[in-house]
Design a protein around this motif. Sequence first.
Motif, PDB file in Angstrom:
ATOM      1  N   VAL A   1     -39.987  -8.496   5.157  1.00 56.41           N
ATOM      2  CA  VAL A   1     -38.692  -9.329   5.678  1.00 56.41           C
ATOM      3  C   VAL A   1     -39.349 -10.220   6.556  1.00 56.41           C
ATOM      4  CG1 VAL A   1     -36.841  -9.238   7.057  1.00 56.41           C
ATOM      5  CG2 VAL A   1     -37.391  -7.262   5.723  1.00 56.41           C
ATOM      6  N   ARG A   2     -39.193 -11.551   6.220  1.00 59.71           N
ATOM      7  CA  ARG A   2     -39.541 -12.708   7.213  1.00 59.71           C
ATOM      8  C   ARG A   2     -38.242 -13.294   7.849  1.00 59.71           C
ATOM      9  NH1 ARG A   2     -41.365 -16.014   2.363  1.00 59.71           N
ATOM     10  NH2 ARG A   2     -40.497 -14.100   1.170  1.00 59.71           N
ATOM     11  N   LEU A   3     -38.215 -13.280   9.154  1.00 66.51           N
ATOM     12  CA  LEU A   3     -37.446 -14.007  10.063  1.00 66.51           C
ATOM     13  C   LEU A   3     -37.505 -15.404  10.017  1.00 66.51           C
ATOM     14  CD1 LEU A   3     -37.678 -11.542  13.129  1.00 66.51           C
ATOM     15  CD2 LEU A   3     -36.072 -11.309  10.999  1.00 66.51           C
ATOM     16  N   THR A   4     -36.547 -16.008   9.886  1.00 68.04           N
ATOM     17  CA  THR A   4     -36.668 -17.601   9.924  1.00 68.04           C
ATOM     18  C   THR A   4     -35.977 -18.218  11.187  1.00 68.04           C
ATOM     19  OG1 THR A   4     -34.402 -17.983   8.634  1.00 68.04           O
ATOM     20  CG2 THR A   4     -36.659 -17.915   7.352  1.00 68.04           C
ATOM     21  N   GLU A   5     -36.398 -19.326  11.688  1.00 68.92           N
ATOM     22  CA  GLU A   5     -36.019 -19.599  12.980  1.00 68.92           C
ATOM     23  C   GLU A   5     -34.575 -20.080  13.127  1.00 68.92           C
ATOM     24  OE1 GLU A   5     -37.634 -22.704  16.245  1.00 68.92           O
ATOM     25  OE2 GLU A   5     -39.129 -21.682  15.044  1.00 68.92           O
ATOM     26  N   ARG A   6     -34.094 -20.752  12.100  1.00 66.82           N
ATOM     27  CA  ARG A   6     -32.601 -21.197  12.036  1.00 66.82           C
ATOM     28  C   ARG A   6     -31.818 -20.895  10.822  1.00 66.82           C
ATOM     29  NH1 ARG A   6     -31.764 -22.888  16.826  1.00 66.82           N
ATOM     30  NH2 ARG A   6     -33.174 -24.109  17.825  1.00 66.82           N
TER      31      ARG A   6
ATOM     32  N   ASP B   1     -38.447 -10.055   0.501  1.00 65.72           N
ATOM     33  CA  ASP B   1     -38.882  -9.775  -0.865  1.00 65.72           C
ATOM     34  C   ASP B   1     -38.164  -8.603  -1.733  1.00 65.72           C
ATOM     35  OD1 ASP B   1     -41.021 -11.758  -0.074  1.00 65.72           O
ATOM     36  OD2 ASP B   1     -42.630 -10.273   0.085  1.00 65.72           O
ATOM     37  N   GLY B   2     -37.815  -9.272  -2.942  1.00 65.44           N
ATOM     38  CA  GLY B   2     -36.996  -8.284  -3.770  1.00 65.44           C
ATOM     39  C   GLY B   2     -37.606  -7.843  -5.077  1.00 65.44           C
ATOM     40  N   PRO B   3     -37.031  -6.985  -5.688  1.00 60.60           N
ATOM     41  CA  PRO B   3     -35.578  -6.859  -5.614  1.00 60.60           C
ATOM     42  C   PRO B   3     -35.165  -5.873  -4.523  1.00 60.60           C
ATOM     43  CG  PRO B   3     -36.584  -5.652  -7.627  1.00 60.60           C
ATOM     44  CD  PRO B   3     -37.810  -6.441  -6.780  1.00 60.60           C
TER      45      PRO B   3
ATOM     46  N   VAL C   1     -34.863 -12.598  -1.580  1.00 54.31           N
ATOM     47  CA  VAL C   1     -33.175 -12.602  -1.268  1.00 54.31           C
ATOM     48  C   VAL C   1     -33.189 -13.030   0.175  1.00 54.31           C
ATOM     49  CG1 VAL C   1     -31.309 -11.154  -1.073  1.00 54.31           C
ATOM     50  CG2 VAL C   1     -32.998 -10.463  -2.804  1.00 54.31           C
ATOM     51  N   ALA C   2     -32.247 -14.068   0.239  1.00 51.84           N
ATOM     52  CA  ALA C   2     -31.905 -14.400   1.635  1.00 51.84           C
ATOM     53  C   ALA C   2     -30.585 -13.913   2.133  1.00 51.84           C
ATOM     54  CB  ALA C   2     -31.588 -16.064   1.411  1.00 51.84           C
ATOM     55  N   VAL C   3     -30.670 -13.279   3.185  1.00 49.87           N
ATOM     56  CA  VAL C   3     -29.777 -12.689   4.009  1.00 49.87           C
ATOM     57  C   VAL C   3     -29.010 -13.375   4.960  1.00 49.87           C
ATOM     58  CG1 VAL C   3     -28.817 -10.400   5.145  1.00 49.87           C
ATOM     59  CG2 VAL C   3     -30.461 -10.173   3.195  1.00 49.87           C
ATOM     60  N   CYS C   4     -27.779 -13.578   4.771  1.00 51.76           N
ATOM     61  CA  CYS C   4     -27.061 -14.502   6.083  1.00 51.76           C
ATOM     62  C   CYS C   4     -27.142 -13.663   7.542  1.00 51.76           C
ATOM     63  CB  CYS C   4     -25.702 -14.716   5.679  1.00 51.76           C
ATOM     64  SG  CYS C   4     -24.738 -15.617   6.903  1.00 51.76           S
ATOM     65  N   THR C   5     -27.566 -14.475   8.438  1.00 54.14           N
ATOM     66  CA  THR C   5     -27.570 -13.952   9.874  1.00 54.14           C
ATOM     67  C   THR C   5     -26.447 -14.652  10.554  1.00 54.14           C
ATOM     68  OG1 THR C   5     -29.206 -15.644  10.566  1.00 54.14           O
ATOM     69  CG2 THR C   5     -29.948 -13.259   9.829  1.00 54.14           C
ATOM     70  N   CYS C   6     -25.908 -15.710  10.321  1.00 56.32           N
ATOM     71  CA  CYS C   6     -24.929 -16.714  10.971  1.00 56.32           C
ATOM     72  C   CYS C   6     -23.443 -16.166  10.607  1.00 56.32           C
ATOM     73  CB  CYS C   6     -25.229 -18.020  10.914  1.00 56.32           C
ATOM     74  SG  CYS C   6     -24.528 -18.595   9.324  1.00 56.32           S
ATOM     75  N   ARG C   7     -23.352 -15.335   9.608  1.00 55.05           N
ATOM     76  CA  ARG C   7     -22.207 -15.134   9.063  1.00 55.05           C
ATOM     77  C   ARG C   7     -21.033 -16.430   8.625  1.00 55.05           C
ATOM     78  NH1 ARG C   7     -20.083  -9.965   9.700  1.00 55.05           N
ATOM     79  NH2 ARG C   7     -21.356  -8.468  10.399  1.00 55.05           N
ATOM     80  N   ARG C   8     -21.691 -17.428   8.503  1.00 53.45           N
ATOM     81  CA  ARG C   8     -21.136 -18.669   7.860  1.00 53.45           C
ATOM     82  C   ARG C   8     -20.729 -18.586   6.297  1.00 53.45           C
ATOM     83  NH1 ARG C   8     -24.042 -21.758  12.412  1.00 53.45           N
ATOM     84  NH2 ARG C   8     -22.541 -21.673  14.083  1.00 53.45           N
ATOM     85  N   SER C   9     -21.715 -18.070   5.766  1.00 58.68           N
ATOM     86  CA  SER C   9     -21.569 -17.916   4.467  1.00 58.68           C
ATOM     87  C   SER C   9     -20.365 -17.521   3.506  1.00 58.68           C
ATOM     88  CB  SER C   9     -22.656 -16.944   3.754  1.00 58.68           C
ATOM     89  OG  SER C   9     -22.955 -16.888   2.293  1.00 58.68           O
ATOM     90  N   ARG C  10     -19.790 -18.140   2.671  1.00 56.91           N
ATOM     91  CA  ARG C  10     -18.824 -17.826   1.850  1.00 56.91           C
ATOM     92  C   ARG C  10     -19.254 -16.586   0.794  1.00 56.91           C
ATOM     93  NH1 ARG C  10     -16.005 -23.762   0.116  1.00 56.91           N
ATOM     94  NH2 ARG C  10     -15.236 -23.850   2.554  1.00 56.91           N
TER      95      ARG C  10
END
Length: 77
Positions: free
Chosen positions: A4-9, A15-17, A35-44
């Motif tokens: 799991v990689r934490l991105t700055e912004r 790494d999947g699946p 797999v990109a998991v949203c951390t800002c909760r703005r994603s539709r």
Amino acid sequence: MPRVRLTERGPLLIDGPVELLLPDGTVLRCDRPVVAVCTCRRSRRYPLCDTSHRRRGRGAPPFPSDRSGQTPGEGRT
């Protein structure tokens, strides 16, 4: 071992699946290699990232620094 990689912004990159267990008990299976998991909760498409975080800035930095100026975990091995 899963990575799991934490991105700055942006999102968490896993790494999947992977299988994501949602708060309501639903399991979301993602077969992509990353797999990109949203951390800002703005994603539709929450909990998956749709890059909505790029359209608006965040108020606070995602990795608060301590008094030494390092972010948590930085410089540790």
